[in-house]
Enzyme design. Structure first.
Site, short mmCIF file in Angstrom:
data_model
loop_
_atom_site.label_atom_id
_atom_site.label_comp_id
_atom_site.label_asym_id
_atom_site.label_seq_id
_atom_site.Cartn_x
_atom_site.Cartn_y
_atom_site.Cartn_z
CE LYS A 36 -3.08 -2.42 3.14
NZ LYS A 36 -3.51 -2.48 4.55
N GLY A 37 2.10 1.12 0.45
CA GLY A 37 2.94 2.28 0.75
C GLY A 37 3.11 3.30 -0.36
CD GLU A 92 8.06 -0.63 -2.86
OE1 GLU A 92 6.98 -0.06 -2.66
OE2 GLU A 92 8.31 -1.77 -2.43
CG ASP A 93 6.87 2.20 0.14
OD1 ASP A 93 7.66 1.34 -0.33
OD2 ASP A 93 6.12 1.95 1.10
CG ASP A 96 14.95 -1.22 4.58
OD1 ASP A 96 15.90 -0.51 4.88
OD2 ASP A 96 14.36 -1.94 5.42
CE LYS A 124 14.64 3.25 6.09
NZ LYS A 124 14.02 2.29 7.03
CG PHE A 145 10.50 2.33 10.57
CD1 PHE A 145 10.79 1.19 9.82
CD2 PHE A 145 9.18 2.73 10.67
CE1 PHE A 145 9.79 0.46 9.20
CE2 PHE A 145 8.17 2.01 10.05
CZ PHE A 145 8.48 0.88 9.31
CB VAL A 146 10.72 7.41 7.24
CG1 VAL A 146 12.08 7.99 7.61
CG2 VAL A 146 10.85 6.50 6.02
CG ASP A 152 2.45 0.79 7.27
OD1 ASP A 152 3.31 0.58 6.38
OD2 ASP A 152 2.04 -0.12 8.02
NE ARG A 158 -0.97 1.99 5.02
CZ ARG A 158 0.08 1.22 4.70
NH1 ARG A 158 1.07 1.71 4.00
NH2 ARG A 158 0.13 -0.04 5.09
#
Ligand code: IMP
Ligand code: MG
Length: 168
Positions: A36-37, A92-93, A96, A124, A145-146, A152, A158
């Protein structure tokens, strides 16, 4: 919550990414948004692209309530249409460890798109476990962590129009 990236900074960068993607794709363009990001990033990016741009959605297993990747990746929702011969950009959000994107790129490439590129709002690099190719990166960030702008923590935050650091 501490602001890492303001709404204005995000909007400016997303518009610039749209320009870059437009320049690289003079013809047909199809976006695959990772739920969902990436939904908010998709909505803004799409508005910076030609009106003929089409979209589809895919869902990948998430970390649940943990802030660390389990390393396990699963496809929860598949695309509605095929990719054969299309110019595809994955939206994509955040990248990582790179495990999610590597998995997704592999399965989408197997469907025969003409071109396959990837756009990530955030990266990241210090957390990377696999060397994944990302063609368009919005911002490179430290190992924090953002949340916000679609991202989320336990399904919350969100809605923020900025990106903040959780816990600070
Ligand atoms: P990767 O497989 O480790 O690259 O994980 C990528 C996915 O993990 C992203 O699509 C996000 O959903 C999630 N993720 C990684 N870091 C963060 C973060 O800082 N905040 C929110 N979600 C994150
Ligand atoms: Mg994601």
């Amino acid at each position: 919550m501490q602001t890492l990236l303001s709404a204005e900074a995000i909007q400016d960068r997303v518009r610039a990414m749209g320009k870059e993607i437009r320049r690289d794709h003079p013809g047909e363009l199809h976006l695959v948004c990772v739920l969902k990001g990436a939904f908010m990033f998709l909505a803004d990016l799409l508005r910076a692209l030609p009106d003929t741009t089409t979209i589809d959605f895919v869902a990948i297993s998430s970390y649940g309530k943990s802030t660390r990747s389990s390393g396990e990746v699963r496809l929860l929702k598949d695309l509605d249409t095929g990719l054969e011969g299309r110019n595809v950009v994955i939206v994509e959000d955040i990248v990582d460890t790179g495990l999610t994107l590597t998995y997704l790129q592999d399965i989408l490439r197997a469907r025969g798109p003409k071109t396959l590129k990837t756009a990530c709002l955030l990266s990241k690099p210090s957390r990377r476990q696999v060397d994944v190719k990302v063609d368009y990166i919005g911002f490179t960030i430290d190992d924090k962590f953002v949340v916000g702008y679609g991202l989320d923590y336990g399904e919350k935050y969100r809605s923020l129009s900025y990106i903040g650091i959780i816990g600070d």
